[in-house]
Design a protein around this motif. Structure first.
Motif, short mmCIF file in Angstrom:
data_model
loop_
_atom_site.label_atom_id
_atom_site.label_comp_id
_atom_site.label_asym_id
_atom_site.label_seq_id
_atom_site.Cartn_x
_atom_site.Cartn_y
_atom_site.Cartn_z
N HIS A 1 42.82 38.68 38.83
CA HIS A 1 42.17 37.57 39.52
C HIS A 1 43.11 36.39 39.72
O HIS A 1 43.04 35.70 40.75
CB HIS A 1 40.95 37.11 38.71
N GLU A 2 43.97 36.15 38.74
CA GLU A 2 44.92 35.04 38.88
C GLU A 2 45.84 35.27 40.07
O GLU A 2 46.14 34.35 40.84
CB GLU A 2 45.74 34.88 37.59
N MET B 1 44.07 34.53 43.40
CA MET B 1 44.04 33.10 43.72
C MET B 1 45.42 32.59 44.14
O MET B 1 45.54 31.75 45.03
CB MET B 1 43.53 32.31 42.52
N TYR C 1 38.44 24.83 45.73
CA TYR C 1 37.95 26.11 45.20
C TYR C 1 36.45 25.99 44.99
O TYR C 1 35.98 25.05 44.32
CB TYR C 1 38.64 26.43 43.87
N ARG D 1 35.27 36.71 34.44
CA ARG D 1 35.90 36.91 35.74
C ARG D 1 35.97 35.59 36.50
O ARG D 1 36.97 35.26 37.14
CB ARG D 1 35.11 37.95 36.54
N GLN D 2 34.87 34.83 36.44
CA GLN D 2 34.86 33.52 37.11
C GLN D 2 35.88 32.57 36.48
O GLN D 2 36.54 31.80 37.17
CB GLN D 2 33.45 32.91 37.04
N LYS E 1 39.38 33.44 37.77
CA LYS E 1 39.62 32.97 39.14
C LYS E 1 39.91 31.47 39.15
O LYS E 1 40.84 31.00 39.82
CB LYS E 1 38.42 33.28 40.03
N TYR F 1 43.42 29.72 40.34
CA TYR F 1 43.48 28.70 41.39
C TYR F 1 44.18 27.44 40.89
O TYR F 1 45.09 26.90 41.55
CB TYR F 1 42.07 28.37 41.88
N SER G 1 34.88 31.92 45.74
CA SER G 1 35.05 32.86 44.63
C SER G 1 34.41 34.22 44.85
O SER G 1 34.61 35.13 44.06
CB SER G 1 34.51 32.25 43.33
N TYR H 1 37.17 35.51 48.16
CA TYR H 1 37.43 36.61 47.24
C TYR H 1 36.42 37.72 47.55
O TYR H 1 35.34 37.45 48.07
CB TYR H 1 37.29 36.16 45.78
N GLY I 1 41.46 40.41 47.39
CA GLY I 1 40.84 41.20 46.34
C GLY I 1 41.27 42.65 46.42
O GLY I 1 42.01 43.04 47.34
#
Length: 324
Positions: free
Chosen positions: A153-154, A157, A174, A184-185, A188, A192, A236, A264, A281
């Protein structure tokens, strides 16, 4: 009246054991005999007794899927692809949107072959240590109480911020759940903020306070009361992007002429939005295939490669535009 294997054996004039072997696709039964038995079974309306079969084979050919909701489009798209891959493997999927603890306990009692857990609000270390059947978590590798497959995820972003900066944007916001409990959130948001920090840019966070399109719609309405707006927004998820797009359009803000968007979730639906959305993604089919194949390997007792993060991709569409 329930049709049994003995009824099929009598109708086909073969032994009980021959019927059992044929229905389990045993190579010990001649193809023509097997075909005849299967036809007789279908004529009689035979339905396999999975409980009895489990006692013999220790397998139910059933996978349990612990999912948070079917209301969000991206999740519905992913669960559909997961189901396709499970079906293609000759197995059946049972979906539960109950609380993760309740769902895992139920599937464990049912003695199904394996569980795929979508790890959202509840981290896997809140589950029992030993549930007695293979469990694969789709989450953020780190805890490793159970085997885990996730997404970088990083990096997703980073790709989104990099794309915006390269086309001239500096004011990049964001939109998502800010400082929430979902790992997961969190990943992200961290990705960001790190991508902005290393470029010397100020983070601008739009807290949607939820993951549905209506949550994003409300958040953008709040944003529009501010004196200045960002020139670009990273959303997101697909649902957040759709809610954002809807609120902007309702207020006369054109995408991408007035404001650019990247979402995403790499799902086909992003290309079908009112403005086809640039996405970042892991492609949905690749993600679903990886999850199912890894779980099946665990069920077979193989040393599956877990604890890894799949690599996201950026797909450019019409929602981004160079900053004038």
């Amino acid at each position: 009246m329930t049709v049994t294997i003995k009824d099929i054996a009598k109708a086909a004039n073969v032994s009980y054991s021959t019927v059992s072997k044929a229905l389990n696709d045993s190579p010990l039964v001649k193809p023509e005999t097997k075909r005849m038995i299967v036809e007789k079974a279908n004529e009689l309306g035979y339905t396999p007794n999975f409980s009895a079969k489990h006692l013999v084979t220790r397998r139910t050919n059933t996978i349990g899927l612990v999912w948070p909701t079917i209301e969000r489009v991206a999740l519905s798209a992913l669960v559909t692809r997961v189901n396709q891959h499970i079906t293609n493997s000759g197995r059946t999927m049972i979906l539960s949107i109950n609380h993760a603890l309740e769902a895992v306990e139920l599937f464990s009692r049912m003695r199904i072959d394996g569980i795929l857990l979508f790890e959202e609000e509840i981290p896997q270390d809140k589950l029992p240590n030993n549930i007695g059947i293979p469990l694969l978590s789709y989450g953020v590798p780190a805890i490793e109480q159970f085997p885990t497959v996730g997404v970088q995820h990083e990096l997703a972003m980073e790709l989104a911020v990099k794309e915006f900066v390269e086309i001239g944007h500096q004011s990049i916001a964001y939109a998502g759940v800010i400082n929430g409990t979902g790992r997961r959130q969190q990943a992200k948001q961290i990705g960001y903020e790190e991508a902005m920090r290393k470029r010397g840019l100020k983070s601008q966070r739009i807290d949607t306070r939820g993951l549905d399109a209506c949550d994003a719609d409300s958040a953008i309405e709040r944003l529009l009361t501010e004196p200045t707006l960002p020139t670009a927004i990273i959303c997101s998820s697909y649902d957040i992007a759709i809610g954002t797009l809807r609120a902007l359009r309702r207020n006369g803000i054109q995408v991408p002429n007035d404001l650019s968007l990247i979402s995403y979730d790499n799902i086909p639906q992003l290309a079908e939005a009112d403005v086809p959305l640039t996405a970042v993604g892991v492609p949905i089919d690749k993600l679903a295939k990886e999850l199912v194949e890894t779980l099946l390997a665990l069920i077979e007792g193989e040393q599956a490669a877990t604890g890894r993060k799949l690599t996201p991709e950026l797909v450019r569409r019409n929602s981004t535009k160079p900053r004038a």
